[in-house]
Enzyme design. Structure first.
Site, short mmCIF file in Angstrom:
data_model
loop_
_atom_site.label_atom_id
_atom_site.label_comp_id
_atom_site.label_asym_id
_atom_site.label_seq_id
_atom_site.Cartn_x
_atom_site.Cartn_y
_atom_site.Cartn_z
N TYR A 89 -2.03 -4.82 -1.04
CA TYR A 89 -0.91 -5.69 -1.45
C TYR A 89 -1.24 -6.42 -2.74
O TYR A 89 -0.39 -6.63 -3.60
CB TYR A 89 -0.58 -6.70 -0.35
N ASP A 109 1.66 -14.26 9.40
CA ASP A 109 1.70 -12.97 8.71
C ASP A 109 0.31 -12.73 8.14
O ASP A 109 -0.48 -13.67 8.00
CB ASP A 109 2.76 -12.98 7.60
N ARG A 144 4.39 -7.16 16.86
CA ARG A 144 5.57 -7.78 16.22
C ARG A 144 6.59 -8.22 17.27
O ARG A 144 7.80 -8.15 17.02
CB ARG A 144 6.22 -6.81 15.23
N ARG A 181 15.54 -18.06 11.32
CA ARG A 181 15.32 -17.53 9.96
C ARG A 181 16.55 -17.73 9.06
O ARG A 181 16.41 -17.75 7.84
CB ARG A 181 14.93 -16.05 10.04
N ARG A 204 12.66 -10.09 14.43
CA ARG A 204 14.09 -9.94 14.13
C ARG A 204 14.93 -9.28 15.19
O ARG A 204 16.14 -9.37 15.15
CB ARG A 204 14.24 -9.16 12.82
O1 CP3 Z 1 5.00 -11.11 16.70
C1 CP3 Z 1 4.08 -10.80 15.94
O2 CP3 Z 1 3.56 -9.65 15.97
C2 CP3 Z 1 3.47 -11.83 15.02
C3 CP3 Z 1 3.97 -11.84 13.71
C4 CP3 Z 1 3.57 -10.85 12.60
C5 CP3 Z 1 4.36 -10.75 11.44
N1 CP3 Z 1 3.70 -9.96 10.55
C6 CP3 Z 1 5.62 -11.44 11.22
C7 CP3 Z 1 6.55 -10.92 10.21
C8 CP3 Z 1 2.48 -10.02 12.43
C9 CP3 Z 1 1.37 -9.70 13.40
C10 CP3 Z 1 2.56 -9.47 11.12
C11 CP3 Z 1 1.54 -8.60 10.55
C12 CP3 Z 1 1.86 -7.90 9.29
N2 CP3 Z 1 2.52 -8.36 8.20
C13 CP3 Z 1 1.38 -6.61 8.98
C14 CP3 Z 1 0.51 -5.79 9.87
C15 CP3 Z 1 1.27 -5.22 11.00
C16 CP3 Z 1 1.94 -3.93 10.73
O3 CP3 Z 1 3.12 -3.83 11.09
O4 CP3 Z 1 1.29 -3.00 10.25
C17 CP3 Z 1 1.82 -6.28 7.70
C18 CP3 Z 1 1.59 -4.99 6.97
C19 CP3 Z 1 2.54 -7.40 7.20
C20 CP3 Z 1 3.15 -7.57 5.87
C21 CP3 Z 1 4.60 -7.79 5.94
N3 CP3 Z 1 5.18 -8.95 6.42
C22 CP3 Z 1 5.63 -6.91 5.53
C23 CP3 Z 1 5.41 -5.54 4.97
C24 CP3 Z 1 6.85 -7.56 5.76
C25 CP3 Z 1 8.23 -7.09 5.41
C26 CP3 Z 1 8.64 -5.93 6.18
C27 CP3 Z 1 8.87 -6.25 7.64
O5 CP3 Z 1 8.20 -5.62 8.46
O6 CP3 Z 1 9.72 -7.07 7.91
C28 CP3 Z 1 6.56 -8.81 6.37
C29 CP3 Z 1 7.53 -9.82 6.83
C30 CP3 Z 1 7.42 -10.22 8.27
N4 CP3 Z 1 6.26 -10.55 8.92
C31 CP3 Z 1 8.51 -10.38 9.17
C32 CP3 Z 1 7.97 -10.83 10.38
C33 CP3 Z 1 8.72 -11.20 11.63
C34 CP3 Z 1 9.97 -10.19 8.84
C35 CP3 Z 1 10.43 -11.44 8.23
C36 CP3 Z 1 11.93 -11.61 8.37
O7 CP3 Z 1 12.63 -10.91 7.65
O8 CP3 Z 1 12.34 -12.45 9.17
#
Ligand code: CP3
Length: 358
Positions: free
Chosen positions: A164, A86, A37, A50, A41
């Site tokens: 999910y 994502d 990640r 964003r 943010r």
């Molecule tokens: O930089 C990176 O790693 C690439 C981007 C990336 C995102 N999501 C961007 C994102 C990656 C690799 C993911 C994978 C992801 N998404 C997973 C597996 C990784 C893990 O942490 O276990 C999962 C379970 C998700 C599902 C998901 N997406 C959730 C539960 C959420 C909301 C909670 C959170 O962590 O913010 C997201 C949104 C998300 N995906 C954000 C980002 C940067 C936040 C979005 C924002 O508010 O700007």
């Protein structure tokens, strides 16, 4: 699991990068480091983008996804980029109504509740619904090529995605998912097979577009399931997905969290690297995985919220456990938190390089 690279995949400038050499368990000048990640943010310029665009808009606009992917690469001395996307958008093409709701997270208002819902799910090719991410990969790759930095593609693992779809969003105990799995075992098989089909195609297309390696995130299987259920309901599909990726010609990182009671079963599903969460010392985890495989991990992401002395102590613990053995990629044991101080990220990356310099 070492597989020969597929002939159709030309070598990128990243072939001899620290990351890809480490995956092949070759000697490198320093230990490679990247952070799960890492685009997100905790970075001000991410928050600025964003503020103007929704999550799905950003993912579906290649230029924005490329810009965000490059932000941490330009800010820190990282050894890999990961495409900004994502794990959930592939579910849209399958028929799920995905929305990212501010303050809540991902939500789907048409969760799977019946076997008919499973049978209604489509399995479209990635080129139909996910072309924007494939285009973003091409843009990022063009920027990375002169730097010799590898680009990672990724997808969710079938269980994590199914959770999910059945819960309609995130969950703490996965009761609906497990009840469905136990009550409708035949439909569970069909659901997992559809997810394998869609994710395999998506990852193969990511490799074709330029990803140098791909990571499969099985973020929740370990929290939901004990060893028996993992081996019965999850492992066969992870194994199938990873074996189908042989065709991609790129290495696979098999990442999960909470799976330490049966990490050997996770490793047996395959992949070139096993991602280790932060709950178990790296050396013990590596024993379970098998010391003939590469591993990635495993600093607690919350250590980045500690003062430098404490953070350094914990980085040292990970590096001591790795003990200079070939095949260690330094990473967090799960995703970086939004409130992480930028300076700690910079210090971490530089310190890992400094301390491991030969
Ligand atoms: O930089 C990176 O790693 C690439 C981007 C990336 C995102 N999501 C961007 C994102 C990656 C690799 C993911 C994978 C992801 N998404 C997973 C597996 C990784 C893990 O942490 O276990 C999962 C379970 C998700 C599902 C998901 N997406 C959730 C539960 C959420 C909301 C909670 C959170 O962590 O913010 C997201 C949104 C998300 N995906 C954000 C980002 C940067 C936040 C979005 C924002 O508010 O700007």
């Amino acid at each position: 699991m070492n597989r020969p690279a597929a002939a159709e995949k030309p070598k990128s400038s990243a072939y001899d990068s620290r990351l890809l050499k480490t995956i092949r368990r070759e000697e490198t000048d320093v230990t490679p480091v990247w952070l799960m990640r890492q685009a997100g943010r905790y970075m001000e310029n991410y928050r600025a983008i964003r503020a103007k665009h929704s999550m799905l808009e950003v993912i579906q606009t290649p230029e924005l996804a490329c810009e965000i992917t490059m932000q941490p690469i330009n800010a820190f001395d990282l050894d890999a980029a990961i495409i900004f996307a994502d794990i959930l958008p592939p579910l849209i093409g399958m028929g799920m109504n995905l929305e990212f709701v501010k303050g809540v997270g991902p939500v789907m208002d048409n969760p799977i509740t019946t076997t008919k819902d499973v049978d209604m799910l489509a399995c479209p090719p990635a080129t139909l619904h996910l072309q924007s991410t494939l285009d973003a990969i091409k843009l990022v790759k063009a920027e990375l090529e002169p730097k010799g930095i590898p680009l990672l593609g990724f997808s969710g693992a079938p269980f994590t995605l199914a959770s999910y779809m059945i819960e309609g969003g995130g969950s703490k105990v996965y009761a609906k998912t497990k009840a469905f799995m136990y009550t409708e075992p035949a439909a569970w098989v069909r659901l997992m097979d559809k997810l394998v089909t869609v994710q395999a195609d998506y990852l193969i297309q990511q490799a074709k577009a330029g990803a140098d390696a791909v990571q499969i995130f099985d973020s929740w299987a370990g929290w939901a399931l004990g060893q028996y259920d993992y081996n019965r309901y999850v492992a066969p599909y992870n194994t199938k997905l990873i074996s189908m990726l042989g065709r991609s010609g790129v290495p696979v990182i098999n990442f999960s969290t909470g799976t330490y009671p049966y990490l050997e079963d996770v490793a047996a599903c395959g992949g070139d690297v096993v991602g280790i969460d932060w709950r178990m010392p790296l050396d013990e985890a590596w024993e379970k995985v098998g010391t003939d495989m590469a591993v990635m991990g495993n600093l607690d992401p919350i250590a980045l919220l500690a003062p430098w002395g404490e953070l350094k102590f914990r980085i040292d613990q990970v590096l001591d456990a790795a003990d200079g053995r070939l095949g260690h990629i330094f990473n967090l044991g799960h995703g970086i938190l939004p409130n992480t101080p930028i300076d700690n990220v910079r210090r971490l990356v530089d310190y890992v390089h400094e301390r491991t310099a030969k």
